[in-house]
Design a protein around this motif. Structure first.
Motif, PDB file in Angstrom:
ATOM      1  N   VAL A 117       0.762  -1.099   0.060  1.00 33.42           N
ATOM      2  CA  VAL A 117      -0.003   0.131  -0.039  1.00 33.42           C
ATOM      3  C   VAL A 117       0.910   1.226  -0.178  1.00 33.42           C
ATOM      4  O   VAL A 117       2.010   0.992   0.677  1.00 33.42           O
ATOM      5  CB  VAL A 117      -1.035   0.045   1.551  1.00 33.42           C
ATOM      6  CG1 VAL A 117      -1.946  -1.136   1.116  1.00 33.42           C
ATOM      7  CG2 VAL A 117      -0.171  -0.017   2.585  1.00 33.42           C
ATOM      8  N   PRO A 118       0.654   2.269  -0.432  1.00 33.00           N
ATOM      9  CA  PRO A 118       1.103   3.514  -0.359  1.00 33.00           C
ATOM     10  C   PRO A 118       1.466   4.156   0.976  1.00 33.00           C
ATOM     11  O   PRO A 118       0.279   3.873   1.841  1.00 33.00           O
ATOM     12  CB  PRO A 118       0.352   4.537  -1.291  1.00 33.00           C
ATOM     13  CG  PRO A 118      -1.050   4.117  -1.468  1.00 33.00           C
ATOM     14  CD  PRO A 118      -0.915   2.439  -1.254  1.00 33.00           C
ATOM     15  N   ILE A 119       2.151   4.632   1.241  1.00 33.00           N
ATOM     16  CA  ILE A 119       2.585   5.316   2.640  1.00 33.00           C
ATOM     17  C   ILE A 119       2.721   6.848   2.469  1.00 33.00           C
ATOM     18  O   ILE A 119       3.224   7.331   1.621  1.00 33.00           O
ATOM     19  CB  ILE A 119       3.663   4.683   3.331  1.00 33.00           C
ATOM     20  CG1 ILE A 119       5.042   5.180   2.293  1.00 33.00           C
ATOM     21  CG2 ILE A 119       3.466   3.080   3.623  1.00 33.00           C
ATOM     22  CD1 ILE A 119       6.107   4.535   3.078  1.00 33.00           C
ATOM     23  N   THR A 120       2.388   7.544   3.670  1.00 30.38           N
ATOM     24  CA  THR A 120       2.594   9.012   3.639  1.00 30.38           C
ATOM     25  C   THR A 120       3.821   9.293   3.840  1.00 30.38           C
ATOM     26  O   THR A 120       4.678   8.880   4.364  1.00 30.38           O
ATOM     27  CB  THR A 120       1.769   9.398   5.095  1.00 30.38           C
ATOM     28  OG1 THR A 120       0.136   9.045   4.945  1.00 30.38           O
ATOM     29  CG2 THR A 120       1.958  10.939   5.253  1.00 30.38           C
ATOM     30  N   GLU A 121       4.289  10.159   3.031  1.00 28.91           N
ATOM     31  CA  GLU A 121       5.535  10.751   2.746  1.00 28.91           C
ATOM     32  C   GLU A 121       5.644  12.386   2.591  1.00 28.91           C
ATOM     33  O   GLU A 121       4.884  13.052   2.101  1.00 28.91           O
ATOM     34  CB  GLU A 121       6.067  10.216   1.457  1.00 28.91           C
ATOM     35  CG  GLU A 121       6.631   8.655   1.691  1.00 28.91           C
ATOM     36  CD  GLU A 121       7.443   8.093   0.555  1.00 28.91           C
ATOM     37  OE1 GLU A 121       8.445   8.353   0.418  1.00 28.91           O
ATOM     38  OE2 GLU A 121       6.704   7.749  -0.408  1.00 28.91           O
ATOM     39  N   PRO A 197      -5.698   6.500   2.623  1.00 30.94           N
ATOM     40  CA  PRO A 197      -5.184   7.660   1.702  1.00 30.94           C
ATOM     41  C   PRO A 197      -3.659   7.564   2.344  1.00 30.94           C
ATOM     42  O   PRO A 197      -3.531   7.809   3.559  1.00 30.94           O
ATOM     43  CB  PRO A 197      -6.137   8.753   2.080  1.00 30.94           C
ATOM     44  CG  PRO A 197      -7.305   8.060   2.619  1.00 30.94           C
ATOM     45  CD  PRO A 197      -6.982   6.994   3.339  1.00 30.94           C
ATOM     46  N   ALA A 198      -2.997   7.860   1.584  1.00 28.32           N
ATOM     47  CA  ALA A 198      -1.617   8.092   1.755  1.00 28.32           C
ATOM     48  C   ALA A 198      -1.211   9.727   1.410  1.00 28.32           C
ATOM     49  O   ALA A 198      -1.466  10.263   0.356  1.00 28.32           O
ATOM     50  CB  ALA A 198      -0.535   7.217   1.164  1.00 28.32           C
ATOM     51  N   GLN A 199      -1.014  10.567   2.445  1.00 24.47           N
ATOM     52  CA  GLN A 199      -0.783  12.132   2.144  1.00 24.47           C
ATOM     53  C   GLN A 199       0.694  12.119   1.751  1.00 24.47           C
ATOM     54  O   GLN A 199       1.846  12.013   2.412  1.00 24.47           O
ATOM     55  CB  GLN A 199      -0.957  12.716   3.665  1.00 24.47           C
ATOM     56  CG  GLN A 199      -0.905  14.177   3.524  1.00 24.47           C
ATOM     57  CD  GLN A 199      -1.281  14.978   4.412  1.00 24.47           C
ATOM     58  OE1 GLN A 199      -1.246  14.500   5.696  1.00 24.47           O
ATOM     59  NE2 GLN A 199      -1.384  16.166   4.658  1.00 24.47           N
ATOM     60  N   ILE A 200       0.773  12.702   0.421  1.00 25.61           N
ATOM     61  CA  ILE A 200       2.011  13.142   0.208  1.00 25.61           C
ATOM     62  C   ILE A 200       2.142  14.573   0.327  1.00 25.61           C
ATOM     63  O   ILE A 200       1.265  15.542  -0.068  1.00 25.61           O
ATOM     64  CB  ILE A 200       2.098  12.752  -1.498  1.00 25.61           C
ATOM     65  CG1 ILE A 200       1.986  11.148  -1.608  1.00 25.61           C
ATOM     66  CG2 ILE A 200       3.423  13.312  -2.080  1.00 25.61           C
ATOM     67  CD1 ILE A 200       3.008  10.399  -0.854  1.00 25.61           C
ATOM     68  N   THR A 201       3.101  15.061   0.812  1.00 21.59           N
ATOM     69  CA  THR A 201       3.350  16.533   1.019  1.00 21.59           C
ATOM     70  C   THR A 201       4.636  16.732   0.293  1.00 21.59           C
ATOM     71  O   THR A 201       5.767  16.399   0.519  1.00 21.59           O
ATOM     72  CB  THR A 201       3.442  16.690   2.485  1.00 21.59           C
ATOM     73  OG1 THR A 201       2.063  16.545   3.083  1.00 21.59           O
ATOM     74  CG2 THR A 201       3.659  18.379   2.613  1.00 21.59           C
ATOM     75  N   VAL A 202       4.421  17.517  -0.807  1.00 23.74           N
ATOM     76  CA  VAL A 202       5.544  18.037  -1.433  1.00 23.74           C
ATOM     77  C   VAL A 202       6.184  19.563  -0.771  1.00 23.74           C
ATOM     78  O   VAL A 202       5.351  20.469  -0.983  1.00 23.74           O
ATOM     79  CB  VAL A 202       5.269  18.472  -2.968  1.00 23.74           C
ATOM     80  CG1 VAL A 202       6.538  19.006  -3.537  1.00 23.74           C
ATOM     81  CG2 VAL A 202       4.879  17.110  -3.457  1.00 23.74           C
ATOM     82  N   PHE A 203       7.156  19.520  -0.237  1.00 24.40           N
ATOM     83  CA  PHE A 203       7.559  20.784   0.268  1.00 24.40           C
ATOM     84  C   PHE A 203       9.068  21.593  -0.455  1.00 24.40           C
ATOM     85  O   PHE A 203       9.629  20.900  -1.194  1.00 24.40           O
ATOM     86  CB  PHE A 203       8.021  20.289   1.907  1.00 24.40           C
ATOM     87  CG  PHE A 203       9.230  19.377   2.102  1.00 24.40           C
ATOM     88  CD1 PHE A 203      10.633  20.057   1.984  1.00 24.40           C
ATOM     89  CD2 PHE A 203       8.976  18.196   2.059  1.00 24.40           C
ATOM     90  CE1 PHE A 203      11.656  18.973   2.112  1.00 24.40           C
ATOM     91  CE2 PHE A 203      10.108  17.034   2.286  1.00 24.40           C
ATOM     92  CZ  PHE A 203      11.652  17.772   2.218  1.00 24.40           C
ATOM     93  N   VAL A 204       9.064  22.801   0.139  1.00 25.75           N
ATOM     94  CA  VAL A 204      10.327  23.410  -0.552  1.00 25.75           C
ATOM     95  C   VAL A 204      10.918  23.864   0.659  1.00 25.75           C
ATOM     96  O   VAL A 204      10.451  24.519   1.350  1.00 25.75           O
ATOM     97  CB  VAL A 204       9.799  24.543  -1.517  1.00 25.75           C
ATOM     98  CG1 VAL A 204      10.935  25.293  -1.827  1.00 25.75           C
ATOM     99  CG2 VAL A 204       8.959  23.857  -2.566  1.00 25.75           C
ATOM    100  N   ASP A 205      12.329  23.711   0.602  1.00 25.06           N
ATOM    101  CA  ASP A 205      13.274  24.145   1.799  1.00 25.06           C
ATOM    102  C   ASP A 205      13.392  25.514   1.481  1.00 25.06           C
ATOM    103  O   ASP A 205      13.826  25.897   0.119  1.00 25.06           O
ATOM    104  CB  ASP A 205      14.421  23.309   1.609  1.00 25.06           C
ATOM    105  CG  ASP A 205      14.240  22.042   2.623  1.00 25.06           C
ATOM    106  OD1 ASP A 205      13.254  21.853   3.167  1.00 25.06           O
ATOM    107  OD2 ASP A 205      15.064  20.905   2.111  1.00 25.06           O
ATOM    108  N   GLY A 206      13.682  26.286   2.290  1.00 26.81           N
ATOM    109  CA  GLY A 206      13.794  27.736   2.057  1.00 26.81           C
ATOM    110  C   GLY A 206      15.393  27.977   1.596  1.00 26.81           C
ATOM    111  O   GLY A 206      16.303  27.248   2.016  1.00 26.81           O
TER     112      GLY A 206
END
Length: 1420
Positions: A117-121, A197-206
């Motif tokens: 299953v997909p995992i939160t990342e 649901p697997a929550q995918i959070t795409v982040f941007v480092d400053g």
């Protein structure tokens, strides 16, 4: 005329939930129709029969239907397997019946639990993400769909999202808009299942912006400045604020952190002092406050010459910067250690003088009173300590005397008892069996008096239960039996890890005791000093079976291999590995685990009394593993953890079904205790446990006993154990014409299996065995004997046996078995044969069938046939390379690229603090120690580690490991005649590739002998320019050198607009080429492509590329090695640019030959028609189509093809094999390795599969020298490049795609294939062919043609969807194609498929209906 003809047969189908399946049968001239399912006639009352008349022939026919319910299917499937039905149509007589084809009815279902299953990342922007999804078991096979925030994702909705063939979702380059909740949905007729649901959070480092310019004035008037400083002298802060400075700033907005990204690291403002010429004298700052009293009872304070500091030659401050004073100068608030009488220094003179005071004198000072009190306290304390020491010495003396008495007493009985020290000394070694009551009683008595918690001489078996095994384990000295003592002063010399392996079979126990009968096996160590004082361990194995032999008979050494239970070995500071292979236990010791030579042992016990006492619902999942020092070895502290590997019997699917617990007995007298609960570790957890599917690896820096325990974690999903099954039979001759079959059910662990083998050794013959029966805690275990030979009859009540769960106890009692009694006929001539079905009630889906034949017994468990190599010093990594990797990965940098990243990639990051908190141990070295234990014996472990380092982005570590791999440590020698190829076809391809490799190596040697300047290994005299990553192709003097659209723009007479897009003269933007499947092109696109090729041919540009490929066919990095794919990628790019210079909208289409391979005869494909690549005459010359009569560079008047003489087209399994690879060495493959290469030839490599297609096409395509004459060359290689690109997107992170390349090993490929070799004939290196710019800037791929049951449109009129087995797109057949049914059964279904293939293509190309009718008539 009255012949019965079936017009409609029942069709296979599924029962969905409670909806029945309706079977229909229609027959012409029939009087009766009946249905027969699973050899049983369906009752006539259930038939719905209707009479009709055919409107075209006016003939009567019958139509019958019947409903098949779910209950019928399930009841019959449980007994007989598949549910199959046929209809029978008959006339007046049943003898005229006509039978239909078989229809199979199955119950549609879909399980609940996904395999993956997909995992939160949380993903940084730009990173490639793969969300796995492996659907649950289902029938029919479930289709995979992905939902984002509840909305279904369409396959072609976003080119950045790739729905892979294995069901996973790949986000090629994560964007902020890709953040969301992703759900995998498995769907079929029965139902639909959704993952959490697997929550995918795409982040941007400053990231910081650029520094601003310095601000602030630096004009200084020296007189004014000096006067101000004079006023502020001594005030450091005021002086600092007065000093002139300049300031600059930056902002964390380039980009700003988003979605929880990290803030910028560092300060946002910076100051620098202004330079000036003013003379400034130094001045002291204020004194700091007095410090607290130190150990010498002194206080200190300090000051600095910094208010201001001297500048430009100014005078330095005069005086001291540090002052101290005695604490006793002040009579108040004296700390206790500075009081008189406690101080270790003389009383300072600052105190008032005093005469020595007597008891009657009155102190003249308060401190003197304190002095007297403290002296009394000190003397009293010393007296107490002395008294305690005397008590301790008395206790030690008493214990010593008691030990000597026990030792002498035990020697008299020839039984040696060790002392109960703080470390593990002796272990229980081997099971004993006894049927003598006196012996059992005496052993039980000794057990109660045993001085050590690790010694249990009996299971307290009573005479009433004498049939059970009596287990005794002892570790003794050879001289403890027959002499007064033994020596431990001898050491094994000449070996770093020596096993005591000299077996003796002529020893016996001393006389005078019942234990004297039996066999004594002596294990000795080889010593260079003396032959009669060898250190040895002795095992007493006593087995009493009066019905078979007397107790005085000897057992041969081959009958009872004691090494399956214990092993003793001499080790030192070098690494070593100790194994009990048959028991499935190993101990790995790293460098300097022991600093001196020690004799240690490793033992395993299955004795129930040895296990920890468990609370419900805990259960043992492994044997008890014991690891310790042999007797009389000195106390030893391990300098680093050892790794104990052992088997467990837990079923790891579904995931998180068990709570695993490690129980440990450290031998301190406290008994068993919980050392670790997996998933709940903290800094105080003393061990590290890593679980695999069948094994557990335990890191510990202490001796002790260890046992893995589990408890079910979820109430709604039952935990399961893996159980091993073995059936034994009493050998001939028979007693009273009877024999028995004993079926054992034991945990799937080596020691339990070995115990059964030993118990049956000499008594029974192995009939059959099976592995991994999944067993739940609740539910009776059923054993059913079936299909037994006719000369044998099971006794009443023996054919079916049932063991309730209250008796089998989840196989907690080893040796659980049931006995089947069989009566043998007097004149029996057949061998005993049959099958035993074993299953658990409530879990009937998982059943095991033991088929047996007494004349053909199985060979036994595989571990019995393996060579016993119990002690070795062979590891995957040598000491030097391990130290090198430690130096590279230990320093903390990026958590994904240092030792923490290595632990994460290897799956050891659950309790990662363990590796960082072992005193004196490198985290990387501990991780590699654990890795060594997990991959022991693996041939590809080093290759996997190399790939892991690549994915981590550590080229320095990759280079170090590649150099280690290139050392001559391997003896792999592929045969020169390619005889190891699995098929003759692959052998011929191998020989061709090996011939080209031989030419390349000879050419390289000639270059070197001629002293041609060669840069890096394999680089020709025309050295490529080494540029930074993606630094090439930004500007160029020729269009073919470009790698970006900006670079290409001027060559297309375009101009860049304000947004940076290239606008052509026609006003359209210049974008990347879009490569589609050849048959998915529109008519206009295909005509444009053909016309552009003709123009290239006419101008000579096409022939120029043919010459280029011919020049590199031999003696280059284009074939027979890792350079194959990157070389052809660059070659296709240059050809495509020439094509686009004629028409910027064009691209090289790809030919998906898989769709042609589905046809009975792929030569009939529409691909080889006039509208595509043309047809050939009888001599193989292409005489029709857009490339008819193209003269080749060899002056042949036409392109030649000889289809299907040899070779094969690509298949979907071959494509999936490539996509399933995880190592770069098996994609950019070493196809013809030489002796010493650590990589064996991979005959599934894409270069081999691609060569099969060349051979199938034949003609010019048969040989690489002439293959580029045929335009189909570019279509074929475009598809090969698509497969490679899909693998890159699926298996490699974006940053790894540009540097991951197989190691430069001359024993694996010619130097022309090295990563920095020239990509001849261009001024590039092979590693340049890995750039992401190819698919970022220059071209994209359209997805392959697919279809589903619901949507059977393949996107082209030249393709159709074949949904008979699984939905897939197939090429249609050209008009006039040959219909070869030899490869498929001539059934109505296949005829219908052929009809559709012809009809759909004929509707577009047949000019009149008569021809259409003739074609259909021919097909049907």
């Amino acid at each position: 005329m009255n012949e019965i003809v079936l017009l409609e047969s029942p069709k296979s189908g599924y029962v969905v939930r409670s909806r029945p399946v309706i079977l229909t049968c229609k027959a012409l001239n029939a009087k009766r129709i009946r249905f027969k399912c699973n050899s049983r006639w369906i009752d006539d009352s259930r038939h719905d029969i209707q009479e009709h008349t055919d409107t075209t022939t006016n003939r009567p026919y019958l139509r019958a239907t019947v409903e098949i319910t779910r209950q019928e299917v399930e009841a019959n499937v449980a007994d007989l397997g598949d549910f199959s039905c046929q209809c029978y149509a008959s006339g007046h007589l049943d003898s005229q019946a006509v039978r239909s084809e078989t229809a199979k009815i199955r119950v549609a279902y879909i399980r609940k639990h996904f395999y993956q299953v997909p995992i939160t990342e949380r993903i940084p922007e730009g990173r490639t993400v793969q969300l796995p999804c492996v659907p649950p078991d289902a029938d029919p096979k479930a289709e995979i769909f992905w939902l984002k925030n509840g909305a279904e994702l369409q396959r072609d909705s976003d080119s950045n999202l790739i729905l892979a063939n294995d069901g996973s979702l790949i986000i090629s380059a994560a964007r902020l808009t890709d953040s969301g909740n992703y759900t995998c949905e498995a769907r079929n007729l029965a139902n639909r299942r959704l993952t959490d649901p697997a929550q995918i959070t795409v982040f941007v480092d400053g990231q910081w912006s650029e520094w601003s310019s310095w601000s602030g004035a630096c004009r200084i008037e020296c007189e004014s400045f000096s006067s101000k400083l004079q006023m502020l002298q001594g005030d450091s802060k005021s002086v600092e604020s007065l000093m002139p400075k300049q300031r600059r700033t930056r902002t964390c907005n380039n980009p700003a952190p988003l979605n929880g990204g990290q803030q910028c690291f560092g300060e946002e403002e910076e100051f620098q002092s202004c330079s000036h010429n003013c003379l400034i004298n130094g001045a002291w700052s204020r004194w700091s406050p007095w410090s607290e009293c130190n150990d010498q009872c002194q206080r200190v304070r300090s000051r600095s010459c910094a208010a201001p500091s001297p500048v430009n030659g100014g005078a330095f401050c005069q005086g001291l910067d540090l002052e101290s004073t005695n604490c006793t100068a002040s009579n108040s608030n004296l700390p206790s250690h500075c009081l008189p009488g406690v101080m270790s220094v003389p009383i300072p003179s600052a105190l008032p003088s005093a005469k020595p005071s007597t008891v009657m004198d009155k102190p003249s000072h308060p401190s003197q009173s304190l002095l007297l009190d403290n002296e009394v306290f000190v003397y009293a304390s010393l007296g107490c300590v002395a008294f305690l020491l005397l008590i301790i010495m008395a206790l030690v003396a008493a214990l010593f005397c008691r030990r000597r008495r026990c030792f002498n007493s035990n020697k008299k009985d020839n039984i040696y008892f060790p002392d109960n020290s703080g470390h593990v000394r002796t272990m229980l070694l081997q099971q004993k069996q006894s049927l003598l009551g006196d012996f059992i009683a005496s052993e039980a008595k000794l057990s109660r008096n045993s001085p050590t918690p690790f010694l249990a001489l009996s299971n307290a078996t009573t005479l009433n239960n004498s049939g059970l095994l009596n287990t005794t384990y002892t570790l003794k000295s050879a001289k403890s039996i027959n002499s007064s003592g033994y020596s431990v002063n001898r050491r094994i010399t000449g070996s770093r890890a020596a096993l005591i392996t000299d077996y003796s079979s002529n020893g016996s126990a001393s006389s005078g005791g019942s234990s004297g009968c039996g066999k004594i096996t002596l294990l000795r160590s080889e010593s260079r000093n003396s032959a009669d004082e060898n250190y040895a361990t002795l095992y007493d194995y006593t087995k009493y079976t009066p019905s078979i032999r007397t107790c005085t008979e000897d057992f041969s050494s081959s009958e009872h291999d004691q090494s399956a239970t214990i092993i003793a070995a001499q080790v030192d500071s070098e690494p070593s590995r100790i194994e009990l292979k048959r028991s499935g236990v190993a101990l790995s010791l790293s460098t300097k685990t022991f600093l001196e030579e020690r004799m240690i042992f490793l033992a395993v016990s299955d004795d129930i009394n040895e296990r920890p006492f468990l609370q419900e619902p805990e259960t043992c999942l492994s044997s008890v593993i014991i690891y310790g020092l042999c007797e009389s070895e000195p106390e030893t502290v391990l300098c680093r953890p050892a790794v104990i590997s052992f088997e467990h019997c837990a079923s790891m699917f579904p995931k998180d079904n068990w709570q695993f617990i490690v129980y440990v007995d450290w031998g301190q007298g406290s008994g068993w205790e919980v050392a670790c609960r997996l998933g709940e570790e903290n800094l105080n957890t003393p061990v590290y446990a890593f679980l695999e599917r069948q094994r557990c690896h335990l890191m510990t820096d202490q001796f002790g006993r260890f046992c893995l325990v589990g408890r079910p974690k979820r109430a709604n999903v039952a935990a399961q154990k893996r159980v091993h099954l073995a059936a034994y039979c009493t050998p001939m001759p028979l007693v009273r014409n009877e024999l028995s079959i004993r079926v054992y059910c034991v945990p799937e662990i080596g020691m339990a299996i070995e115990s059964v083998r030993k118990q049956e050794e000499g008594h029974g013959v192995l009939l059959a065995e099976a592995e991994d029966l999944l067993m739940k805690e609740k539910g009776s275990l059923c054993c059913c004997l079936e299909d037994i030979s006719s000369d044998y009859t099971p006794k009443p009540g023996s054919q079916y046996l049932e063991i309730p769960d209250t008796h089998h106890l989840w196989c907690s009692q080893n040796g659980l078995h049931c006995s089947i009694s069989i009566q043998v006929n007097e004149n029996a001539s057949e061998p005993l044969a049959g099958r035993i079905v074993i299953y658990q009630k409530g879990n009937s889906s998982d059943r095991q069938i033991l088929e047996f034949n007494l004349e053909k017994p199985p060979l036994g468990h595989g571990r019995l046939n393996s060579e016993e190599k119990l002690v070795s010093t062979e590891f995957q990594l040598g000491g030097e390379i391990k130290r090198h990797l430690t130096l590279l990965l230990d320093p903390p940098t990026d958590p994904d690229r240092d030792w923490r990243g290595l632990a994460k990639k290897l799956g050891y990051d659950r309790y990662i603090q363990y590796f960082a908190t072992r005193p004196g141990c490198s985290p990387t070295s501990l991780i590699l120690d654990l890795w060594e234990s997990c991959v022991s014996g693996s041939e590809r472990a080093l290759l996997d580690l190399l790939q892991t380092l690549r994915v981590m982005g550590r080229p320095d570590a990759v280079m170090a490991l590649e150099q280690y791999l290139s050392s001559p440590l391997y003896d792999f020698t592929p045969p020169k005649d390619c005889s190891d190829a699995p098929t003759e076809e692959l052998r011929q391809i191998c020989l061709r590739l090996r011939a080209k490799d031989k030419i390349a190596r000879r050419k390289f040697e000639d270059q070197r002998n001629n002293r041609t300047q060669i840069g890096p290994p394999g680089v020709s005299s025309r050295q490529p320019i080494i540029l930074p990553l993606n630094g090439r192709g930004q500007v160029a003097t020729r269009p073919h050198e470009c790698m970006t659209l900006h670079c290409l723009c001027p060559f297309f007479s375009g101009k860049l607009n304000s947004q940076g897009m290239c606008i052509l003269k026609n006003g359209l933007p210049l974008g990347p080429a879009f490569r589609k499947e050849y048959r998915l092109l529109s008519e206009t696109e295909r005509m444009k492509f053909h016309n552009a090729l003709k123009k290239m041919k006419a101008s000579g540009e096409y022939n120029r590329f043919s010459y280029e490929h011919k020049e590199v066919a031999d003696g280059s990095g284009a074939h027979s090695g890792p350079g194959f794919l990157p070389w052809h990628r660059e070659f296709l790019k240059r050809f495509e640019i020439s094509l686009r210079l004629i028409d910027p909208t064009l691209a090289i289409p790809y030919w998906d030959s898989v769709m042609d391979g589905y046809l009975p005869d792929p030569r009939d494909s529409i691909m080889f028609s006039n509208d595509f690549v043309g047809e050939t005459d009888l001599n193989g010359n292409v005489v029709t189509g857009p490339f008819a009569f193209w003269k080749t560079i060899e002056r042949h008047p036409a392109i030649r093809r000889n289809l299907s003489r040899e070779g094969h087209l690509l298949t979907e399994p071959q494509v999936n094999l490539v996509l399933a690879q995880t190592n770069i060495e098996y994609v950019l493959a070493f196809t013809v390795p030489l002796m010493g290469c650590p990589y064996p030839p991979n005959f599934n490599a894409i270069e081999y599969s691609h060569s099969k297609v060349h051979i199938w096409l034949g003609g010019d395509m048969f040989d690489q020298i002439t293959s580029a004459n045929d335009p189909i060359f570019y279509l074929h290689h475009s598809f090969i490049d698509l497969i490679w690109e899909n693998w890159r997107l699926l298996r490699q992170p974006r940053d790894a795609r540009e540097f991951a390349y197989p190691p430069d090993l001359p024993q694996c490929a010619s130097p022309f294939h090295f990563s920095r070799s020239q990509l001849a004939p261009y001024n590039l290196m092979l590693r340049d062919g890995l750039s992401n710019l190819y698919t970022d800037e220059l071209y994209k791929y359209a997805p392959r043609a697919t279809c589903t049951i619901e949507n059977q449109n393949c996107g082209s009129e030249y393709l159709f969807c074949d949904s008979r087995e699984f939905p897939h797109c197939v090429s249609k057949i050209k008009i006039g194609g040959r219909f070869n049914f030899a490869k498929r059964p001539v059934t109505n279904a296949n005829r219908l498929i052929m009809f559709l293939m012809i009809a759909k293509i004929a509707t577009f190309h047949v000019p009149n209906g008569n021809l259409m009718a003739n074609v259909l008539k021919e097909a049907l």
